[in-house]
Motif scaffolding. Sequence first.
Motif, PDB file in Angstrom:
ATOM      1  N   ALA A  33      57.693 -19.925 -23.139  1.00 12.89           N
ATOM      2  CA  ALA A  33      56.984 -18.724 -23.561  1.00 12.89           C
ATOM      3  C   ALA A  33      55.789 -18.485 -22.648  1.00 12.89           C
ATOM      4  O   ALA A  33      55.099 -19.405 -22.249  1.00 12.89           O
ATOM      5  CB  ALA A  33      56.517 -18.885 -24.996  1.00 12.89           C
ATOM      6  N   ARG A  34      55.540 -17.238 -22.310  1.00 17.89           N
ATOM      7  CA  ARG A  34      54.480 -16.892 -21.376  1.00 17.89           C
ATOM      8  C   ARG A  34      53.293 -16.310 -22.122  1.00 17.89           C
ATOM      9  O   ARG A  34      53.429 -15.705 -23.166  1.00 17.89           O
ATOM     10  CB  ARG A  34      54.980 -15.898 -20.326  1.00 17.89           C
ATOM     11  N   ALA A  35      52.107 -16.502 -21.568  1.00 13.45           N
ATOM     12  CA  ALA A  35      50.895 -15.973 -22.173  1.00 13.45           C
ATOM     13  C   ALA A  35      50.394 -14.770 -21.385  1.00 13.45           C
ATOM     14  O   ALA A  35      49.196 -14.536 -21.268  1.00 13.45           O
ATOM     15  CB  ALA A  35      49.835 -17.058 -22.213  1.00 13.45           C
ATOM     16  N   GLY A  36      51.319 -14.006 -20.819  1.00 10.24           N
ATOM     17  CA  GLY A  36      50.924 -12.834 -20.048  1.00 10.24           C
ATOM     18  C   GLY A  36      50.112 -13.252 -18.840  1.00 10.24           C
ATOM     19  O   GLY A  36      50.485 -14.171 -18.112  1.00 10.24           O
ATOM     20  N   ASP A  37      49.008 -12.574 -18.630  1.00 15.77           N
ATOM     21  CA  ASP A  37      48.152 -12.873 -17.486  1.00 15.77           C
ATOM     22  C   ASP A  37      47.012 -13.830 -17.837  1.00 15.77           C
ATOM     23  O   ASP A  37      46.100 -14.026 -17.025  1.00 15.77           O
ATOM     24  CB  ASP A  37      47.562 -11.573 -16.926  1.00 15.77           C
ATOM     25  N   TRP A  38      47.036 -14.396 -19.023  1.00 19.07           N
ATOM     26  CA  TRP A  38      45.970 -15.313 -19.424  1.00 19.07           C
ATOM     27  C   TRP A  38      46.034 -16.593 -18.613  1.00 19.07           C
ATOM     28  O   TRP A  38      47.138 -17.099 -18.357  1.00 19.07           O
ATOM     29  CB  TRP A  38      46.108 -15.660 -20.907  1.00 19.07           C
ATOM     30  N   PRO A  39      44.881 -17.122 -18.205  1.00 19.93           N
ATOM     31  CA  PRO A  39      43.523 -16.553 -18.311  1.00 19.93           C
ATOM     32  C   PRO A  39      43.173 -15.724 -17.066  1.00 19.93           C
ATOM     33  O   PRO A  39      43.556 -16.073 -15.962  1.00 19.93           O
ATOM     34  CB  PRO A  39      42.640 -17.803 -18.388  1.00 19.93           C
ATOM     35  N   GLU A  40      42.434 -14.672 -17.284  1.00 21.76           N
ATOM     36  CA  GLU A  40      42.014 -13.795 -16.189  1.00 21.76           C
ATOM     37  C   GLU A  40      40.553 -14.001 -15.810  1.00 21.76           C
ATOM     38  O   GLU A  40      40.067 -13.366 -14.874  1.00 21.76           O
ATOM     39  CB  GLU A  40      42.230 -12.328 -16.581  1.00 21.76           C
ATOM     40  N   ARG A  41      39.879 -14.881 -16.532  1.00 20.14           N
ATOM     41  CA  ARG A  41      38.472 -15.182 -16.273  1.00 20.14           C
ATOM     42  C   ARG A  41      38.177 -16.594 -16.780  1.00 20.14           C
ATOM     43  O   ARG A  41      39.062 -17.228 -17.381  1.00 20.14           O
ATOM     44  CB  ARG A  41      37.558 -14.156 -16.956  1.00 20.14           C
ATOM     45  N   PRO A  42      36.971 -17.120 -16.560  1.00 18.63           N
ATOM     46  CA  PRO A  42      36.671 -18.489 -17.001  1.00 18.63           C
ATOM     47  C   PRO A  42      36.867 -18.698 -18.499  1.00 18.63           C
ATOM     48  O   PRO A  42      36.628 -17.802 -19.311  1.00 18.63           O
ATOM     49  CB  PRO A  42      35.196 -18.652 -16.614  1.00 18.63           C
ATOM     50  N   VAL A  43      37.322 -19.905 -18.848  1.00 18.28           N
ATOM     51  CA  VAL A  43      37.557 -20.313 -20.232  1.00 18.28           C
ATOM     52  C   VAL A  43      36.526 -21.389 -20.588  1.00 18.28           C
ATOM     53  O   VAL A  43      36.239 -22.272 -19.776  1.00 18.28           O
ATOM     54  CB  VAL A  43      38.978 -20.871 -20.405  1.00 18.28           C
ATOM     55  N   VAL A  57      33.439 -36.738 -22.053  1.00 18.28           N
ATOM     56  CA  VAL A  57      34.244 -37.321 -20.987  1.00 18.28           C
ATOM     57  C   VAL A  57      35.661 -36.757 -21.017  1.00 18.28           C
ATOM     58  O   VAL A  57      36.220 -36.351 -19.979  1.00 18.28           O
ATOM     59  CB  VAL A  57      34.272 -38.861 -21.110  1.00 18.28           C
ATOM     60  N   LEU A  58      36.276 -36.711 -22.198  1.00 19.69           N
ATOM     61  CA  LEU A  58      37.625 -36.155 -22.324  1.00 19.69           C
ATOM     62  C   LEU A  58      37.648 -34.683 -21.938  1.00 19.69           C
ATOM     63  O   LEU A  58      38.585 -34.215 -21.278  1.00 19.69           O
ATOM     64  CB  LEU A  58      38.127 -36.333 -23.759  1.00 19.69           C
ATOM     65  N   ALA A  59      36.631 -33.933 -22.343  1.00 16.25           N
ATOM     66  CA  ALA A  59      36.569 -32.511 -22.017  1.00 16.25           C
ATOM     67  C   ALA A  59      36.534 -32.293 -20.510  1.00 16.25           C
ATOM     68  O   ALA A  59      37.197 -31.393 -19.980  1.00 16.25           O
ATOM     69  CB  ALA A  59      35.349 -31.873 -22.680  1.00 16.25           C
ATOM     70  N   HIS A  60      35.757 -33.098 -19.798  1.00 15.91           N
ATOM     71  CA  HIS A  60      35.673 -32.943 -18.344  1.00 15.91           C
ATOM     72  C   HIS A  60      36.991 -33.297 -17.650  1.00 15.91           C
ATOM     73  O   HIS A  60      37.392 -32.632 -16.685  1.00 15.91           O
ATOM     74  CB  HIS A  60      34.527 -33.790 -17.782  1.00 15.91           C
ATOM     75  N   LEU A  61      37.683 -34.329 -18.154  1.00 13.59           N
ATOM     76  CA  LEU A  61      38.994 -34.648 -17.596  1.00 13.59           C
ATOM     77  C   LEU A  61      39.954 -33.476 -17.760  1.00 13.59           C
ATOM     78  O   LEU A  61      40.657 -33.078 -16.814  1.00 13.59           O
ATOM     79  CB  LEU A  61      39.571 -35.883 -18.283  1.00 13.59           C
ATOM     80  N   LEU A  62      39.980 -32.911 -18.964  1.00 12.00           N
ATOM     81  CA  LEU A  62      40.884 -31.794 -19.235  1.00 12.00           C
ATOM     82  C   LEU A  62      40.485 -30.556 -18.450  1.00 12.00           C
ATOM     83  O   LEU A  62      41.350 -29.806 -17.963  1.00 12.00           O
ATOM     84  CB  LEU A  62      40.901 -31.486 -20.734  1.00 12.00           C
ATOM     85  N   ALA A  63      39.190 -30.304 -18.332  1.00 16.92           N
ATOM     86  CA  ALA A  63      38.726 -29.124 -17.602  1.00 16.92           C
ATOM     87  C   ALA A  63      39.221 -29.152 -16.159  1.00 16.92           C
ATOM     88  O   ALA A  63      39.635 -28.114 -15.601  1.00 16.92           O
ATOM     89  CB  ALA A  63      37.209 -29.035 -17.647  1.00 16.92           C
ATOM     90  N   GLU A  64      39.201 -30.310 -15.528  1.00 19.56           N
ATOM     91  CA  GLU A  64      39.689 -30.429 -14.156  1.00 19.56           C
ATOM     92  C   GLU A  64      41.177 -30.120 -14.068  1.00 19.56           C
ATOM     93  O   GLU A  64      41.628 -29.395 -13.177  1.00 19.56           O
ATOM     94  CB  GLU A  64      39.417 -31.835 -13.628  1.00 19.56           C
ATOM     95  N   VAL A  65      41.941 -30.678 -15.005  1.00 19.01           N
ATOM     96  CA  VAL A  65      43.391 -30.462 -15.020  1.00 19.01           C
ATOM     97  C   VAL A  65      43.713 -28.987 -15.254  1.00 19.01           C
ATOM     98  O   VAL A  65      44.548 -28.397 -14.555  1.00 19.01           O
ATOM     99  CB  VAL A  65      44.046 -31.331 -16.112  1.00 19.01           C
ATOM    100  N   LEU A  66      43.053 -28.377 -16.235  1.00 20.50           N
ATOM    101  CA  LEU A  66      43.350 -26.987 -16.598  1.00 20.50           C
ATOM    102  C   LEU A  66      42.881 -26.018 -15.519  1.00 20.50           C
ATOM    103  O   LEU A  66      43.534 -24.995 -15.269  1.00 20.50           O
ATOM    104  CB  LEU A  66      42.698 -26.664 -17.940  1.00 20.50           C
ATOM    105  N   THR A  67      41.767 -26.305 -14.889  1.00 18.32           N
ATOM    106  CA  THR A  67      41.288 -25.453 -13.798  1.00 18.32           C
ATOM    107  C   THR A  67      42.292 -25.426 -12.654  1.00 18.32           C
ATOM    108  O   THR A  67      42.600 -24.358 -12.099  1.00 18.32           O
ATOM    109  CB  THR A  67      39.913 -25.947 -13.298  1.00 18.32           C
ATOM    110  N   ARG A  68      42.830 -26.589 -12.310  1.00 21.61           N
ATOM    111  CA  ARG A  68      43.838 -26.642 -11.241  1.00 21.61           C
ATOM    112  C   ARG A  68      45.114 -25.907 -11.643  1.00 21.61           C
ATOM    113  O   ARG A  68      45.693 -25.157 -10.853  1.00 21.61           O
ATOM    114  CB  ARG A  68      44.175 -28.098 -10.906  1.00 21.61           C
ATOM    115  N   HIS A  69      45.532 -26.115 -12.892  1.00 18.14           N
ATOM    116  CA  HIS A  69      46.807 -25.528 -13.331  1.00 18.14           C
ATOM    117  C   HIS A  69      46.741 -24.005 -13.435  1.00 18.14           C
ATOM    118  O   HIS A  69      47.646 -23.306 -12.961  1.00 18.14           O
ATOM    119  CB  HIS A  69      47.218 -26.124 -14.677  1.00 18.14           C
TER     120      HIS A  69
END
Length: 335
Positions: A33-43, A57-69
Amino acid sequence: MIEPLHPRSRINRRNLLRSAGAAIALPLLTRTARAGDWPERPVTLVVPFAPGGTTDVLAHLLAEVLTRHYRQPFVIANKTGASGNIAAAFVASAPPDGYTFLIGTPGIHATNRLVYRSMDYDPVADFAPVILIARVPNLLSVTKALPVTSVAELIDYARQRPRQLVYGVSALGSTGHLSTELFKTMTGIEITPLPFKGSAPMLRDLADGRVHLTIDNLPASKPLVEAGEIRALAFTTAKRWEPMRQLPTIAESGLPGYETASWFTIGAPRATPPEIVTSLNATVAAYLGSASGAAQLRRIGAEPNGGSPEDMRRHVLAEIVRWEKVAKTAGIVPL
């Protein structure tokens, strides 16, 4: 009896589990399933405690992964206060557009309600579950100035000095807080709580000797243990943590039946579009299920979880019931 921090509007406790049944059930969409064009700006990932603790610490690990993805910045906002209730209320009232998420804890989802009679959010109905990130053992540690090297020695030392020892609380209503109150009840020792706005400042005071002992999440405590700044005595879980098998559990140190642990989640404002929730769930689950992601979490002292949004919802409801029993045993009531 423990004093809560400045509660405001009232949540009806009797309706909590009823509200769980009325909470929005996310459809089990396929991972394509697709989320359209999300995200189009910072989350924004909202962290309810000060920088340096397990949640952060967990938030920063995830932020790096999600930013790249997603090729959009996933930024951390630390909103401290009231044991996470301020951050939770902020996210609960945020626009449900997929640009604000909460890094959740047992306190926010299940245990703060056992300490705070009034909160500005409903811990079940106000959030759309996204994913259970990880389960984390809690660790009983003492300041190195305390002349004890085992749970039995700590109990004897505290019994001889009623109300003289101070235990650090990273947040009122946290698993560490309730775990220590349960420890007090099962041992009969009298020790005094000192609340902080997160694990990092509390552990700093433990290392400096201003706090005598604490039960806190392993990822936050582990660096100070490894640096020799605090002394670890035992885990709160039923089984030993494999990478640190030399440390016993509290249960096998003279308190059979003692068992607590912590866990961390991602939650969204309740009306967040299901396709966005599904997309984020799939991305985080893929990271947690990868060899590199699992190894990264285990290095800091967390066991990766994953699963569907519905799995997270069921886990939260089960934990509400479990921690109610702990609070009852420890004699904790909300004020």
